[in-house]
Design a protein around this motif. Structure first.
Motif, PDB file in Angstrom:
ATOM      1  N   ASP A 149       0.844  -1.190   0.000  1.00 16.01           N
ATOM      2  CA  ASP A 149       0.000   0.000   0.000  1.00 16.01           C
ATOM      3  C   ASP A 149       0.886   1.249   0.000  1.00 16.01           C
ATOM      4  N   ASP A 150       0.694   2.096  -0.996  1.00 18.02           N
ATOM      5  CA  ASP A 150       1.459   3.333  -1.138  1.00 18.02           C
ATOM      6  C   ASP A 150       1.530   4.165   0.127  1.00 18.02           C
ATOM      7  N   LEU A 151       0.381   4.238   0.799  1.00 15.28           N
ATOM      8  CA  LEU A 151       0.236   5.143   1.935  1.00 15.28           C
ATOM      9  C   LEU A 151       1.390   5.025   2.918  1.00 15.28           C
ATOM     10  N   TYR A 152       1.775   3.767   3.234  1.00 13.28           N
ATOM     11  CA  TYR A 152       2.725   3.584   4.328  1.00 13.28           C
ATOM     12  C   TYR A 152       4.126   4.011   3.966  1.00 13.28           C
ATOM     13  N   TRP A 153       4.622   3.480   2.836  1.00 11.98           N
ATOM     14  CA  TRP A 153       6.004   3.875   2.559  1.00 11.98           C
ATOM     15  C   TRP A 153       6.102   5.346   2.225  1.00 11.98           C
ATOM     16  N   LYS A 154       5.025   5.913   1.658  1.00  8.34           N
ATOM     17  CA  LYS A 154       5.041   7.371   1.444  1.00  8.34           C
ATOM     18  C   LYS A 154       5.096   8.105   2.774  1.00  8.34           C
ATOM     19  N   ALA A 155       4.359   7.581   3.764  1.00  9.69           N
ATOM     20  CA  ALA A 155       4.347   8.230   5.079  1.00  9.69           C
ATOM     21  C   ALA A 155       5.710   8.139   5.749  1.00  9.69           C
ATOM     22  N   TYR A 156       6.370   6.957   5.631  1.00 11.16           N
ATOM     23  CA  TYR A 156       7.717   6.839   6.206  1.00 11.16           C
ATOM     24  C   TYR A 156       8.664   7.821   5.539  1.00 11.16           C
ATOM     25  N   LEU A 157       8.622   7.843   4.195  1.00 13.73           N
ATOM     26  CA  LEU A 157       9.534   8.736   3.474  1.00 13.73           C
ATOM     27  C   LEU A 157       9.265  10.178   3.831  1.00 13.73           C
ATOM     28  N   SER A 158       7.977  10.544   3.867  1.00 10.90           N
ATOM     29  CA  SER A 158       7.673  11.939   4.136  1.00 10.90           C
ATOM     30  C   SER A 158       8.025  12.306   5.569  1.00 10.90           C
ATOM     31  N   SER A 159       7.893  11.352   6.531  1.00  5.06           N
ATOM     32  CA  SER A 159       8.349  11.632   7.899  1.00  5.06           C
ATOM     33  C   SER A 159       9.841  11.895   7.930  1.00  5.06           C
ATOM     34  N   LEU A 160      10.589  11.032   7.219  1.00  6.78           N
ATOM     35  CA  LEU A 160      12.041  11.203   7.182  1.00  6.78           C
ATOM     36  C   LEU A 160      12.406  12.556   6.577  1.00  6.78           C
ATOM     37  N   GLN A 161      11.709  12.899   5.486  1.00  9.97           N
ATOM     38  CA  GLN A 161      12.019  14.158   4.812  1.00  9.97           C
ATOM     39  C   GLN A 161      11.671  15.346   5.713  1.00  9.97           C
ATOM     40  N   ILE A 162      10.495  15.299   6.337  1.00  9.37           N
ATOM     41  CA  ILE A 162      10.089  16.413   7.208  1.00  9.37           C
ATOM     42  C   ILE A 162      11.041  16.524   8.398  1.00  9.37           C
ATOM     43  N   ALA A 163      11.400  15.380   8.985  1.00  4.51           N
ATOM     44  CA  ALA A 163      12.296  15.418  10.138  1.00  4.51           C
ATOM     45  C   ALA A 163      13.660  15.968   9.731  1.00  4.51           C
ATOM     46  N   ALA A 164      14.180  15.536   8.567  1.00  2.00           N
ATOM     47  CA  ALA A 164      15.497  16.009   8.131  1.00  2.00           C
ATOM     48  C   ALA A 164      15.465  17.501   7.826  1.00  2.00           C
ATOM     49  N   THR A 165      14.455  17.940   7.054  1.00  2.00           N
ATOM     50  CA  THR A 165      14.383  19.354   6.700  1.00  2.00           C
ATOM     51  C   THR A 165      14.250  20.216   7.943  1.00  2.00           C
ATOM     52  N   SER A 166      13.370  19.798   8.871  1.00  4.87           N
ATOM     53  CA  SER A 166      13.186  20.678  10.024  1.00  4.87           C
ATOM     54  C   SER A 166      14.383  20.642  10.959  1.00  4.87           C
ATOM     55  N   THR A 167      15.123  19.519  10.979  1.00  2.00           N
ATOM     56  CA  THR A 167      16.349  19.508  11.783  1.00  2.00           C
ATOM     57  C   THR A 167      17.345  20.521  11.221  1.00  2.00           C
ATOM     58  N   LEU A 168      17.471  20.543   9.891  1.00  2.00           N
ATOM     59  CA  LEU A 168      18.380  21.500   9.256  1.00  2.00           C
ATOM     60  C   LEU A 168      17.948  22.941   9.551  1.00  2.00           C
ATOM     61  N   LEU A 169      16.642  23.206   9.417  1.00  2.00           N
ATOM     62  CA  LEU A 169      16.136  24.554   9.693  1.00  2.00           C
ATOM     63  C   LEU A 169      16.400  24.942  11.150  1.00  2.00           C
ATOM     64  N   THR A 170      16.171  23.976  12.070  1.00  2.22           N
ATOM     65  CA  THR A 170      16.396  24.269  13.482  1.00  2.22           C
ATOM     66  C   THR A 170      17.857  24.606  13.734  1.00  2.22           C
ATOM     67  N   LEU A 171      18.752  23.878  13.041  1.00  2.00           N
ATOM     68  CA  LEU A 171      20.186  24.153  13.189  1.00  2.00           C
ATOM     69  C   LEU A 171      20.519  25.559  12.692  1.00  2.00           C
ATOM     70  N   LEU A 172      19.975  25.907  11.501  1.00  2.00           N
ATOM     71  CA  LEU A 172      20.290  27.206  10.914  1.00  2.00           C
ATOM     72  C   LEU A 172      19.785  28.350  11.782  1.00  2.00           C
ATOM     73  N   ILE A 173      18.631  28.155  12.423  1.00  2.00           N
ATOM     74  CA  ILE A 173      18.079  29.220  13.261  1.00  2.00           C
ATOM     75  C   ILE A 173      18.669  29.156  14.673  1.00  2.00           C
ATOM     76  N   GLY A 174      18.929  27.947  15.158  1.00  2.00           N
ATOM     77  CA  GLY A 174      19.397  27.801  16.528  1.00  2.00           C
ATOM     78  C   GLY A 174      20.858  28.183  16.717  1.00  2.00           C
TER      79      GLY A 174
END
Lengths: 293, 272
Positions: free
Chosen positions: A68-93
């Motif tokens: 089912d597409d839903l799950y692996w898309k959700a895992y990938l999108s979680s990874l992407q969101i977590a990575a992007t926001s970690t980078l943003l937090t680093l740049l601002i922090g």
């Protein structure tokens, strides 16, 4: 004898309320869905013995996750969101931690307290406070429309951008504190030496300050990335229905679809994914401790 | 050291980012209009409505009960666990034990909640206040144990040994020597456990039954549909309580610090 009792009570508590529940999740993830209460058929019972269990063992819930597409898309999108926001937090922090470390001695205690204070305030309320700011008729749009910067209200709430903002906002203390701890110890004469030897300000920063705060940066990134990956509150309040994150999928699978085996399989895979950054983080912490001793 | 313009800017912007959202929330909780984002005038109307809302008051009471019970239990268990880990030497299953202390700290809440719910259903425990207390105790005892063991590690062991040499039983040595010294860490562990419990939405949602609704569950279901003035008022009250608590706590610890310094000076003078 008494020592044994002291250790035994918390030990048994954690066995019963942490390890056993997780074993149950594992067991149910291998079970079949059923229209019953509880809504699953056990894959094995102890009376039948291990060999029957092994012969009947299938990973159909896990195979289902891959089909089912839903799950692996959700895992990938979680990874992407977590990575992007970690980078943003680093740049601002980083600039905040840097400025804190450079602030006069007598300010530092107060600045530290100001960073920690939001921790004690409800997480839910801190996330909620952004709903009023980011919504279509929210304060940010009112301000920008009033200033004439934009002519149409921006749509931010219920998009990924709102999720990034929410994560950076709630997790930034986790980034600031370890970086501050690293920068705080930094010997200023090293930067002066670099400048004396002909480095420009920016070059001294890149060649001296950043490498010496490396451990703080790594620790901060893991402290943001790990909890963000399984985040539920932020995507469900700020992300809208369009933002897929695995914590939200698990919640919906369990509460809305009542599919316990699949929810359990989602949980097991999430733990497997999390083990990698957790082990890396542990290694980094250990290396740091050894370096300090 | 003087701050450069760049550093002042990043501090100002950084702290504005951290505090503005909450300031806006507090200001607009005094807004008269039901349309939260449109300011029509000052009013304490929503605080009145909040205090008349029995469902919120009930939820607040449940939350308080759960937090008080679970943080106290977690403090006892967490302190014991820390003591066993730091002082216990090597015992069978120590690695598993320390693993079980650290794992809940990094485990996503959805998984902790799901696994505990499956356990409670499995053993047929009726869900309500008791099950939330059990769940909260389990994850907050790990935080308490981390806080307390960091204090135990730096603690001078010869003090304990001296007490034992002078004829104390292990229990009275713990009570008379160890406990007073680690007390600040135990208290901050309790406070941490209390706030973690007050704050928790996900684990409570999984482990609760129809009989017990906590404040975060109530808030979450109210704000899912959008911003509401009652929740703004409630948030303001919660922010005010936390701020007050932190200020009082830091004043007390400052006073203690000054007292201790005075005592040390007195001892210094006497020995001289």
């Amino acid at each position: 004898m008494k020592r044994v009792v002291v250790a035994l009570i918390p030990y048994l508590w954690l066995l019963g309320l942490f390890l056993v529940p997780f074993a149950i999740v594992l067991k149910i993830s291998l079970s079949d869905v059923a229209m019953a209460r509880p809504p699953y058929l056990p894959q094995f019972s102890w009376s039948e013995g291990i060999s029957t269990f092994l012969s009947q063992l299938d990973f159909e819930n896990f195979t289902f996750l891959t089909t089912d597409d839903l799950y692996w898309k959700a895992y990938l999108s979680s990874l992407q969101i977590a990575a992007t926001s970690t980078l943003l937090t680093l740049l601002i922090g980083y600039p905040i931690a840097y400025a804190m470390a450079r602030a006069p001695e007598q300010w530092r205690a107060i600045l530290m307290m100001l960073v920690i204070l939001p921790f004690w305030t409800s997480f839910l309320i801190r996330v909620y406070s952004w709903m009023g700011i980011l919504s279509q008729e929210g304060y940010l749009n009112q301000l920008l429309l009033g200033l004439g910067v934009i002519s149409e209200p921006l749509i931010i709430l219920n998009t990924k951008i709102a999720v990034y903002i929410g994560i950076v906002y709630t997790y930034i203390p986790f980034m600031i504190l370890p970086i501050y701890a690293a920068l705080h110890r930094l010997d200023n004469s090293l930067i002066e030496a670099a400048e004396d030897l002909g480095c420009s300000r920016a070059k001294a920063f890149w060649l001296v300050t950043v490498p010496l705060s490396r451990n703080g940066i790594i620790a901060g990134c893991f402290l943001v990335f790990i909890p963000t990956l399984g985040e539920f509150v932020i995507p469900s309040l700020l992300g809208g229905s369009g933002t897929l994150m695995i914590g939200k999928v698990l919640w919906e699978e369990f509460f809305n679809n009542r599919d316990w085996p699949v929810a359990s399989a989602v949980a097991v895979v999430l733990v497997l994914i999390l083990i990698i950054p957790i082990v890396l983080f542990q290694q980094n912490q250990q290396k740091q401790q050894e370096a300090e001793n | 050291m003087r701050l450069s313009g760049f550093n002042i800017t990043s501090l100002t912007l950084g702290f504005a980012f951290l505090y503005l959202p909450m300031v806006i929330l507090v200001v607009y909780s005094f807004n008269e209009s039901r349309l939260v984002t449109v300011w029509t005038g000052f009013s304490t109307r929503w605080y009145g409505e909040l205090l008349n809302n029995q469902a919120f008051l009930d939820a607040a009471w449940v939350t308080f009960k759960v937090a008080a019970l679970s943080s106290t239990l977690a403090t006892v268990l967490g302190t014991l666990a820390a003591y066993a880990l730091v002082r216990g030497g090597r015992f069978a299953g120590r690695t598993l034990f320390s693993g079980m202390i650290y794992a809940p700290l990094v485990m996503p809440e959805v998984i902790t909640g799901l696994s505990l719910l499956l356990l409670f259903i499995g053993i047929g425990l009726e869900r309500g206040v008791l099950t939330i207390v059990l769940a909260h105790t389990t994850f907050s005892m790990c935080y308490v144990s981390v806080v307390v063991s960091s204090r135990l590690v730096t603690f001078d062991r010869s003090l304990e040994e001296a007490a034992l040499d002078l004829g104390c039983s292990p229990w009275s040595a713990f009570r008379l020597v160890t406990l007073p010294i680690i007390a600040p860490a135990v208290i901050s562990g309790w406070l941490l456990a209390f706030t973690l419990s007050l704050d928790d939405l996900v684990i409570a949602s999984f482990t609760t039954g129809p009989s017990a609704t906590t404040l975060p569950i109530k808030i979450f279901s109210a704000v899912r549909l959008g911003v509401s003035p009652e929740i703004n008022a409630l948030s303001t009250l919660m922010i005010a309580i936390v701020t007050l608590g932190v200020i009082v706590a830091s004043l007390i610890s400052k006073q203690k610090f000054v007292q201790q310094q005075q005592r040390e000076r007195q001892i210094d003078n006497r020995t001289r």
